[in-house]
Scaffold this active site. Sequence first.
Site, mmCIF file in Angstrom:
data_model
loop_
_atom_site.group_PDB
_atom_site.id
_atom_site.type_symbol
_atom_site.label_atom_id
_atom_site.label_comp_id
_atom_site.label_asym_id
_atom_site.label_seq_id
_atom_site.Cartn_x
_atom_site.Cartn_y
_atom_site.Cartn_z
ATOM 1 C CE LYS A 182 -4.812 3.336 4.528
ATOM 2 N NZ LYS A 182 -5.354 2.923 3.197
ATOM 3 C CD GLU A 257 11.312 6.228 0.680
ATOM 4 O OE1 GLU A 257 11.616 6.597 -0.476
ATOM 5 O OE2 GLU A 257 12.142 6.027 1.569
ATOM 6 C CB CYS A 291 7.915 4.704 -6.618
ATOM 7 S SG CYS A 291 8.868 3.446 -5.798
ATOM 8 C CD GLU A 390 4.660 8.394 -9.829
ATOM 9 O OE1 GLU A 390 3.909 8.856 -8.957
ATOM 10 O OE2 GLU A 390 5.695 7.764 -9.582
HETATM 11 P P1 NAP Z 1 -1.747 7.144 -2.767
HETATM 12 O O1 NAP Z 1 -3.102 7.468 -3.250
HETATM 13 O O2 NAP Z 1 -0.829 8.221 -2.382
HETATM 14 O O3 NAP Z 1 -1.983 6.142 -1.542
HETATM 15 C C1 NAP Z 1 -0.957 5.625 -0.767
HETATM 16 C C2 NAP Z 1 -1.523 5.251 0.575
HETATM 17 O O4 NAP Z 1 -1.968 6.418 1.249
HETATM 18 C C3 NAP Z 1 -2.749 4.340 0.488
HETATM 19 O O5 NAP Z 1 -2.738 3.444 1.571
HETATM 20 C C4 NAP Z 1 -3.876 5.328 0.603
HETATM 21 O O6 NAP Z 1 -5.081 4.759 1.039
HETATM 22 C C5 NAP Z 1 -3.324 6.283 1.619
HETATM 23 N N1 NAP Z 1 -3.949 7.597 1.650
HETATM 24 C C6 NAP Z 1 -4.656 8.226 0.662
HETATM 25 N N2 NAP Z 1 -5.090 9.434 1.092
HETATM 26 C C7 NAP Z 1 -4.641 9.577 2.367
HETATM 27 C C8 NAP Z 1 -4.747 10.616 3.340
HETATM 28 N N3 NAP Z 1 -5.398 11.759 3.100
HETATM 29 N N4 NAP Z 1 -4.177 10.426 4.549
HETATM 30 C C9 NAP Z 1 -3.507 9.297 4.817
HETATM 31 N N5 NAP Z 1 -3.374 8.280 3.944
HETATM 32 C C10 NAP Z 1 -3.932 8.426 2.724
HETATM 33 O O7 NAP Z 1 -0.933 6.303 -3.771
HETATM 34 P P2 NAP Z 1 -1.399 5.003 -4.527
HETATM 35 O O8 NAP Z 1 -2.525 5.431 -5.407
HETATM 36 O O9 NAP Z 1 -1.630 3.924 -3.576
HETATM 37 O O10 NAP Z 1 -0.033 4.629 -5.327
HETATM 38 C C11 NAP Z 1 0.423 5.320 -6.450
HETATM 39 C C12 NAP Z 1 1.393 6.435 -6.095
HETATM 40 O O11 NAP Z 1 2.304 6.050 -5.063
HETATM 41 C C13 NAP Z 1 2.266 6.847 -7.238
HETATM 42 O O12 NAP Z 1 2.229 8.228 -7.395
HETATM 43 C C14 NAP Z 1 3.688 6.381 -6.874
HETATM 44 O O13 NAP Z 1 4.722 7.129 -7.323
HETATM 45 C C15 NAP Z 1 3.662 6.404 -5.407
HETATM 46 N N6 NAP Z 1 4.608 5.406 -4.901
HETATM 47 C C16 NAP Z 1 5.852 5.815 -4.441
HETATM 48 C C17 NAP Z 1 6.757 4.883 -3.984
HETATM 49 C C18 NAP Z 1 8.102 5.266 -3.453
HETATM 50 O O14 NAP Z 1 8.802 4.442 -2.882
HETATM 51 N N7 NAP Z 1 8.543 6.494 -3.588
HETATM 52 C C19 NAP Z 1 6.416 3.541 -3.975
HETATM 53 C C20 NAP Z 1 5.166 3.172 -4.459
HETATM 54 C C21 NAP Z 1 4.281 4.113 -4.905
HETATM 55 P P3 NAP Z 1 -6.209 4.239 -0.001
HETATM 56 O O15 NAP Z 1 -5.566 3.954 -1.293
HETATM 57 O O16 NAP Z 1 -6.707 3.057 0.719
HETATM 58 O O17 NAP Z 1 -7.232 5.311 -0.103
#
Ligand code: NAP
Length: 487
Positions: A182, A257, A291, A390
């Site tokens: 997804k 992660e 990240c 963050e």
């Molecule tokens: P996010 O909102 O956490 O979303 C990540 C993924 O999870 C997306 O595919 C999102 O779908 C999905 N998602 C959202 N709500 C969900 C739920 N209730 N159940 C299951 N899946 C759900 O993060 P983002 O906005 O894409 O990215 C930014 C964040 O990711 C930052 O905080 C960053 O630190 C973190 N990040 C961490 C790493 C690492 O390796 N540690 C790497 C990259 C990013 P939709 O967006 O389609 O709604």
Amino acid sequence: MSAAVTMDRFPTQLVIQGELCDAASGATFTVVNPATEEAIAHVAEGDASDVDRAVRSARATFESDAWRDMSARRRGELLYRLGELCLEHKDELARLETLNNGKPVFESLIDLKLTAETFRYYGGWADKIHGETIPVDGPFLNFTLREPLGVVGAIVPWNFPMSLAAWKIGPALACGNTIVLKPAEQTPFTALRMAELALEAGFPAGAFNCVAGRGSVAGAALVQHPDVDKIAFTGSTEVGKQIMRDASGTVKKLSLELGGKSPNIVFADADLDAAARGALTGIFYGKGEVCAAGSRLLVEESVREALTGKILERAGRMVAGDPLNPKTRLGAIVSKGQMERVLGYIESGRREGAALLTGGERTPVNGKGYFVAPTIFGDVEPGMTIAREEIFGPVLAMMTFNDGVVGAARLANDTIYGLAAGIWTRDIGKALRTARAVHAGTVWINTYNMYDVASPFGGFKQSGFGRDLGMHALQGYSQVKSVWVSL
Ligand code: NAP
Ligand code: MG
């Protein structure tokens, strides 16, 4: 839409059971190019029913003779072939990634290389994953089988849509699982395209399904689905916590992660030119949507002025440009919402009394796009919002420390996160003492943002658990069965 854009073929359909299909509901969502603010495609928006179909497909394939009888070596060959296909389609994939995410095509090509290497590396592992015999007491033979988990749900964010998906797909398939991926709703193109390429590589239908859709709908359905054995997630800590709650109903295995607020520590005896370069690539690579971004620059008090001068001089030369231009090194923020979030954090920095040294505003390119200038705050206090949360954008918070390694580590560890850390010093003993003292899954000494498919990556503390990459990732996609034989 511009002429250049209309020449592209955008992947807009879900990939389920080896077929490209629309969402059952017929719904679509709009994908925007953040550098031009133009709608460039309408992508099928999967919901719980599409996720259910994809999970059934993944389960049926997992149980099928075609998959069970396939040798590990053959699976490895298919993974290797998928890596080669990524390279054969490198310009297409890099262009899709850039149009979708806003990152410079220069960076998309780096991601592409890591993606292809990930598939080929885990292709190499597939026939080297095995159990052991154990010398137990008594007239018994005891051995272990290392078995796949079953159906893996992979949920990935928008910042590295291609490579982060590969980090999960590679080890999952190498271990013999099947997958439902997804992608983030902002960035579905390369995930869908990789699922198509997996079919071309020869993976059986249903081994690698991809369902685009919203996290709260398709993502949540995948996490709650009773027939999914594991969720491999990269994204925010907030959503990671929600996934832990949702996964508890079926006691799913998880690897998470999550976010970071990584310290980049500069000691007074460092090569300050190298440290200045590292500070800037640490926070401005990938527009800071990384990240492991070095978002807190911790500087030993005595070199604060010298380092600040070098950093500001370099930062002044960094200008955002058209991400499709191969010379561009700073692209557009992924979406309007994210840009507004970043600008909100910049506002909070000003309001709470940090010194804005450079940047701080939106800088459209050719009058358009969600670009934010490289932004640096000095005089940041550890309690300020920009020091704690963050931001996930091109915003650096500079703080100072005294007391050498002890003072540096105290400040570095003053966070709920523990993803990465950078250390700059010419004293190897000091570097290694600091490396031991910081709570982080990855430590870079006199460098920053280095990744290799063979080296494990993941978080301490609220940055998550489980590891991507390297042989360590294989643990997260397999389980051990102990078998006793009476002699
Ligand atoms: P996010 O909102 O956490 O979303 C990540 C993924 O999870 C997306 O595919 C999102 O779908 C999905 N998602 C959202 N709500 C969900 C739920 N209730 N159940 C299951 N899946 C759900 O993060 P983002 O906005 O894409 O990215 C930014 C964040 O990711 C930052 O905080 C960053 O630190 C973190 N990040 C961490 C790493 C690492 O390796 N540690 C790497 C990259 C990013 P939709 O967006 O389609 O709604
Ligand atoms: Mg989100």
